[in-house]
Scaffold this active site. Structure first.
Site: not given
Ligand SMILES: [Fe+2]
Length: 413
Positions: A278, A253, A250
């Site tokens: 993202h 992000k 992630d």
């Molecule tokens: Fe994700």
């Protein structure tokens, strides 16, 4: 030669091939430099000389000649059947080997010496009678270093032994140097890998700080990914690689505005569209390859390219692939590429299961944490639609350990 340890170099660092080439350059540069250094003939005088001849008088004569020229370290035998054992136990720097001996011939001994990796590089000078062309040819084929014709001429003996020892000395020196360099290259490579791991963890933590509601999210996802990979019977180094690479799933992000990322409650469709970016942001942050390069290589699992014994070198490409594909669905209904089934690389499919479970079982800005049984029930509902059934099964086989990770790494309110 030194390695570049800057962040850019480490994250987008040299491939295995490049590192190997660098290592080879190091070895050849050092070898060339070293080869220029003369090995003194005097330094060979401490050499251990082995003499094998069935006539003890011949041994004495040869030994005496050589002693007269400063050599003092001898091992000898007139019993040819003991010769091979002596080669192995005494490891002489050079051997003078008679050919015509009862029971075992010099040719047979030479053949055994050259076939044994531990002693095969010992120079062997053959003592042979004049005009024995056929035996000479055979000995040469087997790797004899040189010949001396009987009766031995003392000055020729000393010169030929001296020459062979100088060559051997050069060889030993270069071989030791190569081993030393190889050790250095290995140490530097492992330093490089440690730096790369460190930077990956730093980057993952940076992303985690921004998304402050998910304090231990990335570490838990990494552990779940590792447990699934273990259940899928993946090799230990691949399990480790996936666990580390998924920490960055992630990281994209970082590129999402706070108003969206930290919004309490559900996102609007427009906001969700931005949130979906993202995946591409993450991939670009981790691996700065051109869009065209990405398109060319597609979304093929990077695990297929991993060289056994060097899996960690694939940390960056595998992390980039996970960042790109962890929201794809088995039935093609995911994002951003809408990949379907095995088009989704396995690293992305595994991370999808781990990531969704963690989102369900923990509090998010838009939801409360669900109880474990409810999470499992919801995961089951995603079988064959959101999740690869085989990977979901692997996950479900490990629920005891998964629950333990959840307890050990619970978020603190
Ligand atoms: Fe994700």
């Amino acid at each position: 030669m030194t390695y570049d340890f800057t962040a850019a170099a480490v994250l987008d660092g040299p491939s295995t091939t490049e590192r190997l080439e660098a290592a080879l350059q190091l070895v050849s540069a050092a070898t060339a430099e070293d080869a220029g250094r003369p090995v003194s003939r005097d330094t060979t005088k401490c050499a251990k000389i082995m003499i094998v001849d069935d006539e003890p008088i011949n041994i004495k004569v040869v030994q005496k000649y050589l002693q007269g020229h400063g050599y003092s370290h001898f091992v000898t035998t007139s019993d040819a059947t003991r010769a091979i054992d002596m080669f192995r136990t005494q490891r002489p720097d050079i051997a003078l080997l008679d050919i015509m001996m009862p029971e075992v011939s010099g040719i047979e001994i030479l053949q055994q010496v050259r076939a044994d990796r531990q002693i095969s590089r010992i120079p062997v000078v053959i003592l042979t009678a004049v005009g024995d062309a056929r035996i000479k040819q055979k000995a040469l084929e087997l790797g004899a270093t040189d010949f001396l014709t009987k009766p031995v001429d003392p000055s020729e003996l000393v010169l030929r032994v001296g020459n062979a020892l100088v060559v051997k000395s050069h060889y030993d020196h270069l071989a030791n140097y190569s081993v030393q360099l190889e050790r250095q290259v290995r140490a530097r490579t492992s330093e490089l890998m440690a730096s790369r791991r460190g930077l990956v963890q730093t980057l993952a933590r940076a992303a985690e700080y921004r998304d402050n509601e998910t304090a231990h999210h990335i570490v838990r996802v990494g552990r779940y990914v590792g447990l699934i990979a273990k259940e899928l019977k993946m090799p230990e180094e691949i399990i480790e690689l996936l666990e580390e690479a998924s920490l960055l799933h992630d990281v994209g992000k970082i590129g999402i505005a706070d108003a969206i990322l930290l919004k309490p409650g559900r996102l609007t469709e427009d906001e969700y569209e931005i949130m979906r970016q993202h995946c591409a942001f993450g991939r670009r942050i981790i691996q700065q390859s051109l869009e065209s390069a990405w398109e060319r290589h597609g979304t093929r699992s990077q695990l297929q390219l991993v060289e056994p014994g060097n899996a960690i070198a694939w940390l960056i490409p595998v992390a980039a692939m996970i960042a790109q594909t962890h929201h794809e669905h088995w039935d093609g209904g995911g994002y951003p590429l809408g990949l379907r089934g095995e088009q989704i690389p396995i690293e992305g499919r595994i991370t999808a299961v781990a990531d969704v479970f963690d989102a369900l079982s923990n509090k998010r800005p838009y939801k409360e944490a669900y109880a474990f049984d409810r999470c499992i029930e919801m995961m089951e509902r995603g079988r064959g639609t959101h999740f690869d059934p085989q990977i979901l099964d692997a996950f479900l086989q490990r629920t005891d350990q998964i629950l333990q990770v959840q307890i050990d790494l619970a978020d603190v309110d």
